[in-house]
Design a protein around this motif. Structure first.
Motif, mmCIF file in Angstrom:
data_model
loop_
_atom_site.group_PDB
_atom_site.id
_atom_site.type_symbol
_atom_site.label_atom_id
_atom_site.label_comp_id
_atom_site.label_asym_id
_atom_site.label_seq_id
_atom_site.Cartn_x
_atom_site.Cartn_y
_atom_site.Cartn_z
ATOM 1 N N ASP A 28 48.198 43.064 38.093
ATOM 2 C CA ASP A 28 48.765 43.593 36.846
ATOM 3 C C ASP A 28 49.064 42.478 35.839
ATOM 4 O O ASP A 28 48.845 42.645 34.635
ATOM 5 N N VAL A 29 49.577 41.343 36.309
ATOM 6 C CA VAL A 29 49.994 40.270 35.393
ATOM 7 C C VAL A 29 48.802 39.480 34.861
ATOM 8 O O VAL A 29 48.745 39.149 33.665
ATOM 9 N N GLN A 211 53.399 39.100 26.484
ATOM 10 C CA GLN A 211 53.046 40.331 27.192
ATOM 11 C C GLN A 211 52.922 40.081 28.695
ATOM 12 O O GLN A 211 53.326 40.924 29.507
ATOM 13 N N GLU A 214 56.388 39.915 30.087
ATOM 14 C CA GLU A 214 56.955 41.257 30.148
ATOM 15 C C GLU A 214 56.439 42.019 31.371
ATOM 16 O O GLU A 214 57.211 42.672 32.083
ATOM 17 N N ARG A 215 55.136 41.929 31.626
ATOM 18 C CA ARG A 215 54.568 42.600 32.791
ATOM 19 C C ARG A 215 55.132 42.021 34.086
ATOM 20 O O ARG A 215 55.456 42.763 35.019
ATOM 21 N N LYS A 218 58.794 43.073 34.681
ATOM 22 C CA LYS A 218 58.848 44.499 35.009
ATOM 23 C C LYS A 218 58.454 44.748 36.464
ATOM 24 O O LYS A 218 58.939 45.682 37.107
#
Length: 264
Positions: A28-29, A211, A214-215, A218
């Protein structure tokens, strides 16, 4: 990519107790996808960015469970000869040179100030298939409290030329090989807790630093520093949910003048 000159960072991997969790996080990152695990090689699993091999994840071997950490490998034309140089210059060989099928020969070591690193003599696996593109390895820095020891060792084991940054606020050195700057060394300040050992921090390239942070947060990652813009790019230091430290950098977003350096 072809086999890299001796001393060039050429591969990275990390042991994770929760390999599937690591795959989800970095997928995801950093946008990684993953190949099939190799049971004959301890379920070693390669990570890909845009179809190019950029790193690998693997479960810990028995007795090596604990906090995860990224390991950076330096290219060598002869891993056994590099292991001898490591010993001759007060380093410690943690894993003797070991042939990994036809892929190549690996060795693990610790330099005198405490940083653990790998050596890779490429065979059919030459190392990174991409560098500096989104999701791929971009840069690395040795963080140490004893820079003199690290500098002396690294320049004796590998054919580096050294340059010192002339910024009086930090002690930062860069290492060149074959006319290219391939590694940085930062003296650790009192900002680092005393229990944090010397280590190599890897930077992975991203399209947007903020971004990516942020990922990561999270998904359970911890922001350690930044995001901050610099002449080299906008970057941030993170820890993944299993404790492995790494950084992300957007090299297209720069700010300020490049620092002056001098040969040493």
């Amino acid at each position: 990519m072809a086999v890299q000159p001796e001393g060039t960072p050429c591969w990275a991997d990390a042991m994770f107790s929760d390999v599937e969790g690591a795959k989800r996080f970095y997928g995801d990152v950093l946008g990684w996808t993953f190949g099939e695990s190799s049971p004959e090689y301890g379920n070693y699993t390669q990570a890909y960015a845009s179809g190019k091999a950029v790193a690998a994840v693997v479960p810990p071997m028995p007795g090596q469970e604990g906090q995860s950490r990224w390991c950076l490998y330096f290219a060598s034309p002869d891993a056994a000869a590099t292991a001898r140089k490591i010993r001759d210059n007060d380093g410690e060989v943690l894993m003797e040179p070991m042939k990994v099928g036809d892929f190549g020969t690996m060795c693990l070591a610790r330099e005198p100030s405490g940083t653990v690193f790998g050596v890779w003599q490429g065979g059919t696996h030459e190392g990174f298939e991409a560098i500096g593109t989104p999701g791929a390895y971009c840069w690395a820095e040795v963080f140490t409290r004893e820079p003199e020891k690290a500098d002396t060792f690294l320049s004796a084991v590998f054919p580096y030329r050294m340059k010192q940054m002339e910024d009086q606020a930090i002690d930062y050195r860069m290492f060149d090989v074959a006319g290219r700057t391939v590694l940085g060394r930062m003296k650790m300040t009192d900002d680092f807790p005393p229990e944090v050992p010397s280590y190599i921090n890897l930077y992975f390239s991203v399209d947007d630093c903020d971004q990516a942070v942020e990922r990561a947060v999270k998904l359970g990652g911890v922001l350690r520093f930044g995001p901050m813009s610099s002449p080299f790019g906008r970057f941030a230091a993170l820890s993944d949910p299993q404790g492995a430290d790494f950084s992300v950098i957007d090299t297209a977003t720069t700010e300020g003048e490049m620092p002056a350096v001098r040969d040493v």
